[in-house]
Design a protein around this motif. Structure first.
Motif, mmCIF file in Angstrom:
data_model
loop_
_atom_site.group_PDB
_atom_site.id
_atom_site.type_symbol
_atom_site.label_atom_id
_atom_site.label_comp_id
_atom_site.label_asym_id
_atom_site.label_seq_id
_atom_site.Cartn_x
_atom_site.Cartn_y
_atom_site.Cartn_z
ATOM 1 N N ARG A 174 0.861 -1.193 0.000
ATOM 2 C CA ARG A 174 0.000 0.000 0.000
ATOM 3 C C ARG A 174 0.886 1.228 0.000
ATOM 4 O O ARG A 174 1.957 1.236 0.593
ATOM 5 N N ALA A 175 0.389 2.274 -0.671
ATOM 6 C CA ALA A 175 1.097 3.543 -0.711
ATOM 7 C C ALA A 175 0.089 4.666 -0.557
ATOM 8 O O ALA A 175 -1.109 4.482 -0.807
ATOM 9 N N LEU A 176 0.587 5.819 -0.156
ATOM 10 C CA LEU A 176 -0.265 6.996 -0.003
ATOM 11 C C LEU A 176 -0.904 7.348 -1.345
ATOM 12 O O LEU A 176 -0.234 7.345 -2.380
ATOM 13 N N ILE A 177 -2.200 7.640 -1.318
ATOM 14 C CA ILE A 177 -2.925 8.044 -2.526
ATOM 15 C C ILE A 177 -3.511 9.428 -2.281
ATOM 16 O O ILE A 177 -4.319 9.594 -1.354
ATOM 17 N N PRO A 178 -3.125 10.424 -3.064
ATOM 18 C CA PRO A 178 -3.763 11.735 -2.926
ATOM 19 C C PRO A 178 -5.272 11.609 -3.178
ATOM 20 O O PRO A 178 -5.704 10.825 -4.028
ATOM 21 N N PHE A 179 -6.075 12.367 -2.443
ATOM 22 C CA PHE A 179 -7.533 12.261 -2.551
ATOM 23 C C PHE A 179 -8.015 12.370 -3.995
ATOM 24 O O PHE A 179 -8.878 11.616 -4.431
ATOM 25 N N GLU A 180 -7.436 13.309 -4.729
ATOM 26 C CA GLU A 180 -7.880 13.537 -6.106
ATOM 27 C C GLU A 180 -7.477 12.400 -7.047
ATOM 28 O O GLU A 180 -7.936 12.337 -8.181
ATOM 29 N N GLN A 181 -6.647 11.466 -6.574
ATOM 30 C CA GLN A 181 -6.241 10.337 -7.395
ATOM 31 C C GLN A 181 -6.871 9.011 -6.952
ATOM 32 O O GLN A 181 -6.567 7.967 -7.517
ATOM 33 N N LEU A 182 -7.750 9.058 -5.943
ATOM 34 C CA LEU A 182 -8.425 7.839 -5.507
ATOM 35 C C LEU A 182 -9.374 7.373 -6.596
ATOM 36 O O LEU A 182 -10.216 8.125 -7.070
ATOM 37 N N LYS A 183 -9.206 6.117 -7.007
ATOM 38 C CA LYS A 183 -10.014 5.553 -8.082
ATOM 39 C C LYS A 183 -10.840 4.404 -7.520
ATOM 40 O O LYS A 183 -10.305 3.379 -7.094
ATOM 41 N N THR A 184 -12.160 4.594 -7.506
ATOM 42 C CA THR A 184 -13.069 3.544 -7.066
ATOM 43 C C THR A 184 -14.470 3.877 -7.556
ATOM 44 O O THR A 184 -14.742 5.021 -7.927
ATOM 45 N N ASN A 185 -15.330 2.903 -7.552
ATOM 46 C CA ASN A 185 -16.724 3.152 -7.911
ATOM 47 C C ASN A 185 -17.489 3.435 -6.625
ATOM 48 O O ASN A 185 -17.688 2.532 -5.806
ATOM 49 N N PRO A 186 -17.921 4.671 -6.409
ATOM 50 C CA PRO A 186 -18.583 5.013 -5.145
ATOM 51 C C PRO A 186 -19.914 4.289 -4.948
ATOM 52 O O PRO A 186 -20.402 4.197 -3.822
ATOM 53 N N PHE A 187 -20.501 3.750 -6.014
ATOM 54 C CA PHE A 187 -21.779 3.060 -5.887
ATOM 55 C C PHE A 187 -21.620 1.580 -5.573
ATOM 56 O O PHE A 187 -22.588 0.919 -5.230
ATOM 57 N N SER A 188 -20.398 1.053 -5.677
ATOM 58 C CA SER A 188 -20.231 -0.366 -5.384
ATOM 59 C C SER A 188 -19.224 -0.653 -4.275
ATOM 60 O O SER A 188 -19.244 -1.746 -3.727
ATOM 61 N N ILE A 189 -18.390 0.292 -3.935
ATOM 62 C CA ILE A 189 -17.342 -0.006 -2.958
ATOM 63 C C ILE A 189 -17.931 -0.436 -1.618
ATOM 64 O O ILE A 189 -17.470 -1.398 -1.005
ATOM 65 N N PHE A 190 -18.979 0.217 -1.155
ATOM 66 C CA PHE A 190 -19.620 -0.211 0.094
ATOM 67 C C PHE A 190 -20.472 -1.451 -0.136
ATOM 68 O O PHE A 190 -20.394 -2.424 0.597
ATOM 69 N N ASP A 191 -21.312 -1.403 -1.138
ATOM 70 C CA ASP A 191 -22.323 -2.435 -1.347
ATOM 71 C C ASP A 191 -21.740 -3.771 -1.783
ATOM 72 O O ASP A 191 -22.163 -4.824 -1.307
ATOM 73 N N LYS A 192 -20.785 -3.765 -2.665
ATOM 74 C CA LYS A 192 -20.262 -5.012 -3.232
ATOM 75 C C LYS A 192 -18.974 -5.501 -2.565
ATOM 76 O O LYS A 192 -18.747 -6.690 -2.456
ATOM 77 N N GLN A 193 -18.102 -4.577 -2.177
ATOM 78 C CA GLN A 193 -16.822 -4.999 -1.617
ATOM 79 C C GLN A 193 -16.874 -5.192 -0.106
ATOM 80 O O GLN A 193 -16.102 -5.955 0.425
ATOM 81 N N TRP A 194 -17.751 -4.505 0.550
ATOM 82 C CA TRP A 194 -17.839 -4.478 2.014
ATOM 83 C C TRP A 194 -16.580 -3.830 2.585
ATOM 84 O O TRP A 194 -15.556 -3.740 1.939
ATOM 85 N N MET A 195 -16.723 -3.355 3.787
ATOM 86 C CA MET A 195 -15.625 -2.685 4.464
ATOM 87 C C MET A 195 -15.716 -2.955 5.951
ATOM 88 O O MET A 195 -16.739 -3.433 6.437
ATOM 89 N N LEU A 196 -14.662 -2.588 6.649
ATOM 90 C CA LEU A 196 -14.700 -2.554 8.099
ATOM 91 C C LEU A 196 -14.575 -1.115 8.543
ATOM 92 O O LEU A 196 -13.735 -0.374 8.013
ATOM 93 N N VAL A 197 -15.398 -0.714 9.490
ATOM 94 C CA VAL A 197 -15.209 0.561 10.172
ATOM 95 C C VAL A 197 -14.689 0.205 11.562
ATOM 96 O O VAL A 197 -15.214 -0.704 12.217
#
Length: 176
Positions: A3-26
């Motif tokens: 893992r490496a630091l990612i500037p916010f403006e360079q974060l690449k993900t699908n905001p409609f699937s990252i929570f729903d399909k990939q799941w996360m831990l808070v």
């Protein structure tokens, strides 16, 4: 996992699937004090609010993690590869009140620079956040009556808005 630091403006993900399909831990608490808890989340948002990069997660008051979200100022959101789905199912269905569910899931808590809350060594993306707002979900504001079926116990979520302080992740999450 690299893992490496990612500037916010360079974060690449699908905001409609990252929570729903990939799941996360808070995860909230204090890594150094070994006082923290985590839970699986599949509802939430990434975006901009108040001219800041923001992560919004929801936690029901009966969840053990709720106590940590209330007590501590920081939290992390971690995304995992599919191979960790079973671990995230354990962390989403068992309570930290009843035992060491993190150990049972086989994950490794790790310190995160700039926040007290830990992340996990196995995560492919980690967003470190500082709480900046919370708000309770009010059922009287539901415009679609179908929403209420998610709340048979009437345990309505609390929304937590966290200012994203840093993002570290694998290269697939970085736009060139």
């Amino acid at each position: 996992m690299t893992r490496a630091l990612i500037p916010f403006e360079q974060l690449k993900t699908n905001p409609f699937s990252i929570f729903d399909k990939q799941w996360m831990l808070v995860t909230s608490g204090d890594f150094e004090k070994k006082h923290f808890n985590t839970m699986t989340v599949s509802w939430g948002f990434l975006g901009t609010m108040w001219h800041r990069p923001v992560v919004q997660v929801v936690v029901r008051p009966p969840r053990f993690t709720f106590e940590f979200m209330e007590q501590y100022d920081t939290f992390t959101v971690c995304v995992f590869p599919e191979e960790y789905r079973k671990a995230l199912q354990i962390l989403g269905t068992k309570s930290g009140r009843d035992g060491d569910k993190i150990k049972e899931a086989g994950l490794t808590p790790a310190a995160v620079e700039g926040v007290a809350a830990p992340a996990f060594a196995e995560a492919e993306l980690v967003i470190a956040c500082r709480k900046i707002h919370w708000q309770d979900l009010l059922p009287e504001h539901f415009l679609d009556p179908g929403i209420d079926h998610h709340y048979t116990r009437k345990d309505y979520h609390r929304f937590y808005f966290g200012e994203a302080l840093s993002v570290v992740g694998e290269s697939k999450y970085r736009a060139d």
